[in-house]
Scaffold this motif. Sequence first.
Motif, PDB file in Angstrom:
ATOM      1  N   ALA A 116       9.312  -6.214 -15.416  1.00  0.00           N
ATOM      2  CA  ALA A 116       8.371  -5.328 -14.720  1.00  0.00           C
ATOM      3  C   ALA A 116       7.208  -6.130 -14.136  1.00  0.00           C
ATOM      4  O   ALA A 116       6.750  -5.855 -13.025  1.00  0.00           O
ATOM      5  CB  ALA A 116       7.851  -4.254 -15.672  1.00  0.00           C
ATOM      6  N   GLU A 117       6.741  -7.134 -14.863  1.00  0.00           N
ATOM      7  CA  GLU A 117       5.663  -7.984 -14.343  1.00  0.00           C
ATOM      8  C   GLU A 117       6.138  -8.800 -13.140  1.00  0.00           C
ATOM      9  O   GLU A 117       5.380  -8.994 -12.190  1.00  0.00           O
ATOM     10  CB  GLU A 117       5.133  -8.908 -15.440  1.00  0.00           C
TER      11      GLU A 117
ATOM     12  N   LYS B   1      -1.769   1.845  -5.114  1.00  0.00           N
ATOM     13  CA  LYS B   1      -1.072   1.967  -6.398  1.00  0.00           C
ATOM     14  C   LYS B   1      -1.352   0.732  -7.256  1.00  0.00           C
ATOM     15  O   LYS B   1      -1.668   0.861  -8.432  1.00  0.00           O
ATOM     16  CB  LYS B   1       0.427   2.154  -6.160  1.00  0.00           C
ATOM     17  N   GLY B   2      -1.171  -0.454  -6.683  1.00  0.00           N
ATOM     18  CA  GLY B   2      -1.612  -1.687  -7.318  1.00  0.00           C
ATOM     19  C   GLY B   2      -0.790  -2.246  -8.451  1.00  0.00           C
ATOM     20  O   GLY B   2      -0.903  -3.428  -8.764  1.00  0.00           O
ATOM     21  N   ARG B   3       0.024  -1.450  -9.101  1.00  0.00           N
ATOM     22  CA  ARG B   3       0.807  -1.920 -10.249  1.00  0.00           C
ATOM     23  C   ARG B   3       1.901  -0.919 -10.565  1.00  0.00           C
ATOM     24  O   ARG B   3       1.906   0.184 -10.036  1.00  0.00           O
ATOM     25  CB  ARG B   3      -0.066  -2.143 -11.468  1.00  0.00           C
ATOM     26  N   GLY B   4       2.810  -1.328 -11.437  1.00  0.00           N
ATOM     27  CA  GLY B   4       3.894  -0.427 -11.844  1.00  0.00           C
ATOM     28  C   GLY B   4       4.887  -0.165 -10.722  1.00  0.00           C
ATOM     29  O   GLY B   4       5.408   0.943 -10.598  1.00  0.00           O
ATOM     30  N   PHE B   5       5.160  -1.186  -9.924  1.00  0.00           N
ATOM     31  CA  PHE B   5       6.046  -1.026  -8.774  1.00  0.00           C
ATOM     32  C   PHE B   5       7.504  -0.956  -9.207  1.00  0.00           C
ATOM     33  O   PHE B   5       7.894  -1.522 -10.231  1.00  0.00           O
ATOM     34  CB  PHE B   5       5.863  -2.193  -7.791  1.00  0.00           C
ATOM     35  N   THR B   6       8.300  -0.307  -8.395  1.00  0.00           N
ATOM     36  CA  THR B   6       9.741  -0.249  -8.603  1.00  0.00           C
ATOM     37  C   THR B   6      10.409  -1.303  -7.720  1.00  0.00           C
ATOM     38  O   THR B   6       9.790  -1.821  -6.790  1.00  0.00           O
ATOM     39  CB  THR B   6      10.306   1.130  -8.232  1.00  0.00           C
TER      40      THR B   6
ATOM     41  N   LEU C 280       4.498  -8.783  -9.544  1.00  0.00           N
ATOM     42  CA  LEU C 280       4.043 -10.014  -8.894  1.00  0.00           C
ATOM     43  C   LEU C 280       4.674 -10.162  -7.514  1.00  0.00           C
ATOM     44  O   LEU C 280       3.992 -10.476  -6.534  1.00  0.00           O
ATOM     45  CB  LEU C 280       4.359 -11.232  -9.766  1.00  0.00           C
ATOM     46  N   GLU C 281       5.974  -9.923  -7.406  1.00  0.00           N
ATOM     47  CA  GLU C 281       6.660 -10.033  -6.117  1.00  0.00           C
ATOM     48  C   GLU C 281       6.089  -9.040  -5.106  1.00  0.00           C
ATOM     49  O   GLU C 281       5.872  -9.378  -3.942  1.00  0.00           O
ATOM     50  CB  GLU C 281       8.163  -9.779  -6.304  1.00  0.00           C
ATOM     51  N   THR C 282       5.825  -7.829  -5.569  1.00  0.00           N
ATOM     52  CA  THR C 282       5.335  -6.778  -4.673  1.00  0.00           C
ATOM     53  C   THR C 282       3.901  -7.025  -4.250  1.00  0.00           C
ATOM     54  O   THR C 282       3.572  -6.988  -3.059  1.00  0.00           O
ATOM     55  CB  THR C 282       5.466  -5.397  -5.337  1.00  0.00           C
TER      56      THR C 282
END
Length: 182
Positions: free
Chosen positions: A130-131, A161-166, A135-137
Amino acid sequence: MARVHLAFLWHMHQPCYRDLATRRLWMQWVRLHGVKDYTGMALLHEEFPAIRSTVNFSPSLLDQVDAYAAGAEDQVLAASRKAPSTLTDDERAFLRRQLCLAHPENHVRAHPRFAELEEKARSRSSLSDAEFIDLETIAAIAWIHPIVFERDAELAALRRKGRGFTTSERDAVLARHVRLLA
């Protein structure tokens, strides 16, 4: 007051980051500067059409932009599109190094999650899947010119959104990089 005649000449260039035998792009700089600097320059010219300037693009830059538009990938883009669970230890180390090559103030500290993950990556701490996706996003978002976010509600929402990307959000941002270059 005397009238001033001013000429703006912008020279856009990048060295050739292509392996001429395989035609593969081995560094990400054309893509990253393309979505930030070259896109930003075009958008500013649209926003202020009365300001005239000359923009020169080097042949090696145009060749690589065309390559991206035709589907070529650099090594970072190709590795970033993989599922983190399938990355080898070498690929993980490569991405940790490459994704953190960004200006500390303009890119990293402007995004709190990027700063957090950059610190963790540089300390060589392991990153969860998830990290890695975050990081990639966020690294891809950080390189996009600010004017793009004013015109693209989807990208603006992802930046907020800043975090928790899919993975699909990551892939959408990476695909946007290629569309901006095209």
